[in-house]
Design an enzyme around this catalytic site. Sequence first.
Site, PDB file in Angstrom:
ATOM      1  N   GLU A   1       0.942  -1.279   0.113  1.00  0.00           N
ATOM      2  CA  GLU A   1       0.079   0.108   0.083  1.00  0.00           C
ATOM      3  C   GLU A   1       0.849   1.185  -0.126  1.00  0.00           C
ATOM      4  O   GLU A   1       0.934   2.025   0.989  1.00  0.00           O
ATOM      5  CB  GLU A   1      -0.962  -0.104   1.105  1.00  0.00           C
ATOM      6  CG  GLU A   1      -1.978  -1.289   0.931  1.00  0.00           C
ATOM      7  CD  GLU A   1      -2.867  -1.429   2.119  1.00  0.00           C
ATOM      8  OE1 GLU A   1      -3.204  -0.407   2.986  1.00  0.00           O
ATOM      9  OE2 GLU A   1      -3.452  -2.649   2.295  1.00  0.00           O
TER      10      GLU A   1
ATOM     11  N   HIS B   1     -17.502 -11.461   6.059  1.00  0.00           N
ATOM     12  CA  HIS B   1     -16.180 -10.834   6.363  1.00  0.00           C
ATOM     13  C   HIS B   1     -15.378 -11.496   7.285  1.00  0.00           C
ATOM     14  O   HIS B   1     -15.719 -11.839   8.516  1.00  0.00           O
ATOM     15  CB  HIS B   1     -16.167  -9.285   6.850  1.00  0.00           C
ATOM     16  CG  HIS B   1     -14.900  -8.640   7.144  1.00  0.00           C
ATOM     17  ND1 HIS B   1     -14.532  -7.980   8.056  1.00  0.00           N
ATOM     18  CD2 HIS B   1     -13.902  -8.342   5.947  1.00  0.00           C
ATOM     19  CE1 HIS B   1     -13.605  -7.260   7.951  1.00  0.00           C
ATOM     20  NE2 HIS B   1     -13.188  -7.710   6.718  1.00  0.00           N
ATOM     21  N   HIS B   2     -14.102 -11.885   6.847  1.00  0.00           N
ATOM     22  CA  HIS B   2     -12.996 -12.711   7.958  1.00  0.00           C
ATOM     23  C   HIS B   2     -11.869 -11.859   7.884  1.00  0.00           C
ATOM     24  O   HIS B   2     -10.766 -11.946   7.285  1.00  0.00           O
ATOM     25  CB  HIS B   2     -12.774 -14.009   7.349  1.00  0.00           C
ATOM     26  CG  HIS B   2     -13.730 -15.207   7.597  1.00  0.00           C
ATOM     27  ND1 HIS B   2     -13.709 -16.341   6.830  1.00  0.00           N
ATOM     28  CD2 HIS B   2     -14.916 -15.030   8.313  1.00  0.00           C
ATOM     29  CE1 HIS B   2     -14.889 -16.995   7.070  1.00  0.00           C
ATOM     30  NE2 HIS B   2     -15.636 -16.152   7.793  1.00  0.00           N
TER      31      HIS B   2
ATOM     32  N   HIS C   1      -8.100  -8.918   1.384  1.00  0.00           N
ATOM     33  CA  HIS C   1      -7.416  -7.557   1.617  1.00  0.00           C
ATOM     34  C   HIS C   1      -5.947  -7.866   2.122  1.00  0.00           C
ATOM     35  O   HIS C   1      -6.057  -8.795   2.699  1.00  0.00           O
ATOM     36  CB  HIS C   1      -8.329  -6.743   2.162  1.00  0.00           C
ATOM     37  CG  HIS C   1      -9.378  -5.953   1.326  1.00  0.00           C
ATOM     38  ND1 HIS C   1      -9.636  -4.652   1.278  1.00  0.00           N
ATOM     39  CD2 HIS C   1     -10.106  -6.575   0.397  1.00  0.00           C
ATOM     40  CE1 HIS C   1     -10.474  -4.417   0.241  1.00  0.00           C
ATOM     41  NE2 HIS C   1     -10.945  -5.463  -0.245  1.00  0.00           N
ATOM     42  N   GLU C   2      -5.263  -6.909   1.925  1.00  0.00           N
ATOM     43  CA  GLU C   2      -3.930  -7.053   2.439  1.00  0.00           C
ATOM     44  C   GLU C   2      -3.281  -8.521   2.274  1.00  0.00           C
ATOM     45  O   GLU C   2      -2.799  -9.375   2.738  1.00  0.00           O
ATOM     46  CB  GLU C   2      -3.634  -7.096   3.994  1.00  0.00           C
ATOM     47  CG  GLU C   2      -4.009  -5.597   4.549  1.00  0.00           C
ATOM     48  CD  GLU C   2      -5.586  -5.551   4.571  1.00  0.00           C
ATOM     49  OE1 GLU C   2      -6.196  -4.363   4.036  1.00  0.00           O
ATOM     50  OE2 GLU C   2      -6.191  -6.476   5.068  1.00  0.00           O
TER      51      GLU C   2
ATOM     52  N   GLU D   1      -7.442  -6.933  -2.822  1.00  0.00           N
ATOM     53  CA  GLU D   1      -6.889  -5.538  -2.905  1.00  0.00           C
ATOM     54  C   GLU D   1      -5.343  -5.375  -3.181  1.00  0.00           C
ATOM     55  O   GLU D   1      -5.223  -5.499  -4.452  1.00  0.00           O
ATOM     56  CB  GLU D   1      -7.084  -5.079  -1.362  1.00  0.00           C
ATOM     57  CG  GLU D   1      -6.749  -3.565  -1.034  1.00  0.00           C
ATOM     58  CD  GLU D   1      -6.635  -3.342   0.209  1.00  0.00           C
ATOM     59  OE1 GLU D   1      -7.348  -2.265   0.727  1.00  0.00           O
ATOM     60  OE2 GLU D   1      -6.143  -4.014   1.098  1.00  0.00           O
TER      61      GLU D   1
ATOM     62  N   GLU E   1      -9.838   3.462   0.277  1.00  0.00           N
ATOM     63  CA  GLU E   1     -10.109   3.617   1.922  1.00  0.00           C
ATOM     64  C   GLU E   1      -9.022   4.884   2.360  1.00  0.00           C
ATOM     65  O   GLU E   1      -9.128   5.537   3.219  1.00  0.00           O
ATOM     66  CB  GLU E   1      -9.839   2.506   2.568  1.00  0.00           C
ATOM     67  CG  GLU E   1      -8.553   1.636   2.307  1.00  0.00           C
ATOM     68  CD  GLU E   1      -8.429   0.353   3.006  1.00  0.00           C
ATOM     69  OE1 GLU E   1      -9.267  -0.100   3.344  1.00  0.00           O
ATOM     70  OE2 GLU E   1      -6.960  -0.080   3.045  1.00  0.00           O
TER      71      GLU E   1
HETATM   72  C1  NOJ Z   1      -8.571  -3.270   5.733  1.00  0.00           C
HETATM   73  C2  NOJ Z   1      -9.145  -3.259   4.317  1.00  0.00           C
HETATM   74  O1  NOJ Z   1      -8.607  -2.938   3.412  1.00  0.00           O
HETATM   75  C3  NOJ Z   1     -10.482  -2.586   4.879  1.00  0.00           C
HETATM   76  O2  NOJ Z   1     -11.393  -2.600   3.600  1.00  0.00           O
HETATM   77  C4  NOJ Z   1     -11.165  -3.148   5.944  1.00  0.00           C
HETATM   78  O3  NOJ Z   1     -12.407  -2.432   6.188  1.00  0.00           O
HETATM   79  C5  NOJ Z   1     -10.377  -3.354   7.236  1.00  0.00           C
HETATM   80  N1  NOJ Z   1      -9.012  -3.661   6.784  1.00  0.00           N
HETATM   81  C6  NOJ Z   1     -11.005  -4.100   8.257  1.00  0.00           C
HETATM   82  O4  NOJ Z   1     -11.047  -5.229   8.055  1.00  0.00           O
HETATM   83 CA    CA Z   2      -6.232  -2.476   3.007  1.00  0.00          CA
END
Ligand code: NOJ
Ligand code: CA
Length: 679
Positions: free
Chosen positions: A181, A383-384, A463-464, A482, A488
Amino acid sequence: MSFRPLALIALLFSSHAFAAPTLPLPPKVGIASPDGNLSVEVTTDNDGRPSYAVLRDGKPVISPSRLGFLFLDVPKFERNFVIAGHQARSFDETWEQPWGERRSIRNHYNELRVVLTEKNALKRSIDVVFRVYDDGLGFRYEFPDQASLKEVKIGEELTEFDIAEPATAWWIPAGEWNREEYLYHRTPVQEVGDAQTPITLRTDNGLHISIHEAELIDYAGMNLTRVEDRKFRAMLTPGIGDGKVVRTAPFNTPWRTLQIADNAGDLVTSSLILNLNEPNKLGDVSWVKPMKYVGVWWEMHLDRKTWASGPKHGATDENVMRHIDFAAKHGLGGVLVEGWNVGWDGDWFGNGEDFSFTRPYPDFDIEKLAAYAKSKHVRLIGHHETSGNAAHYESQMGAGFDLYQRLGIDAVKTGYVADAGQAKVTGLDGKVHYAWHEGQDMARHHLKVVAEAAKRHISVNPHEPIKDTGLRRTYPNWITREGARGMEFSAWGVPGNPPEHEANLVFTRLLAGPMDYTPGIFGMKTRAPDGVATTWAKQLALYVVIYSPLQMAADLLENYEANPKPFKFIEDVPVDWEDTRVLNGEIGDFVTIVRKDRNSDDWYLGAISDEEGRELKAPLSFLDPGRKYLAQIYRDGEHADWKRAPQDIVIEQREVTSSDTLTLRLAPGGGQAIRFVAQ
Ligand code: NOJ
Ligand code: CA
């Protein structure tokens, strides 16, 4: 599909006249692309060091670059090799993507397998396999089954990429705390530090090159370190113990890829990385559903709601039902709910031990909400968040997916929020170790998640994540991810994404595959000092420009309810495409992409600019000749400017045909979105 031996294309070059008289230069073997323009040559020098070089139209693109490995417990693979054999073949097939940026993809290459054998007492052997396409090449090492090298502990991979011409590079740093990022640097090649891939280069002669990898399975992600001048060497992501990669032969490394094109747009339409992956292993994947979604999400990033329980808790029955109603009313497929499960109270960042993947907070009635969503033909998106604790997640993942499967929740966003090097995995010793997000163990972890999810017909959006290397071809439920600075950043109290960010992403990160960027923001004032640094028209254009089969309408519902006219484009725009073309583009400056809907004859256009205002020409020759289309245009207004008047948008329509050329006027930080409705 066709396989045929290709004796004529593998050339055996004779020793050069200027070779030292006592020590003739060893032979070269080579192969050219199907159109003959791109070629690879492999040779060994007088010390038996193997190297490869890439030429285009006879001119060097990659100067001779070394191949090899350092091992932890046995001598390196680097010199004393001879080319003990070589084989060529060609391959040509056209395959269909179950979902994607285009339906059909031609996989047409010439392959050269080079067998390298040590001439000293060890006599170890390794194959290097090159696949040369018209739009680039991939090569990988294949470690054969051999008694003298069974357990392989790789300390470093010695693959080099020596860029033949002076060039500008677009790159992000490798090994830094915030993983993938970072904002893109644009520097001369000689100023690149340790860089992640994809890294994209434009030579002073205008050639575009992107270096990345394909099919990253059970191996460490590759970064690049600049050795000297314009020469890079692979720098594998560290492992959790002995060696960056630990494997038992036989095994193959991922493909090292070079996409090579005359213009930036041709990098985007190249399918090289997908082609280098294996075909779909999951069979019927009609259960993988591209869709748009809203979510209990942006409000947390604006700090109006919390993931944690308490008075500001976002994932309440009432709030989720409001989102389900909205999605149903506007024909959006899904509702993401974050902060639904126990574990968000306290310090969850980089911790993750506290998360339960089966226990909802008491104000989130998961059974009732899943049933309510179903009754409205909307799906909840699970969501996990793991906080990078893959070890803890793996202990509950099966139960978490079982719960979702039972409730009809068939897409899950996962998350690995932890600083680089602070993920956690269980090693073969049964102990928990700190790990890098792109190390070998995390590569294994991600595929484990994708496989467990696939068993239950669930699609995954990490994500990450680990970087995308095209594995969606083999595992089509790995639907998006992501892996770059998403929208964000423009919500938080930190500098957000600058206007050139997306024009960088298109020609770098997005060459690897889809991204869950989460566009669609109309509320431009956020906690970020500059807010969201685009115009509204650009937010709409991002739905076409940034490819993702899961595409979020990321803003607060009230911002959509208050602005139904621009929101109409978000309602209309598809997420699954028959075809994709790039009309124009320069890295970091601008791009215009058109895509054809998979389920109708309509086309969509997205054009975006960086901080400069500009005019672009869009010839409509992609439309069916002789047919009329109604162009529904969402363009920057006269005063539009990301800083002063982001919301200045003009929505108008006109009839067009394939013989028209539109002039797209983009504001500073602006864009344009068009739907061409076939008449
Ligand atoms: C980072 C993610 O990119 C974001 O979309 C998410 O809301 C937060 N982590 C919490 O999981
Ligand atoms: Ca992120």
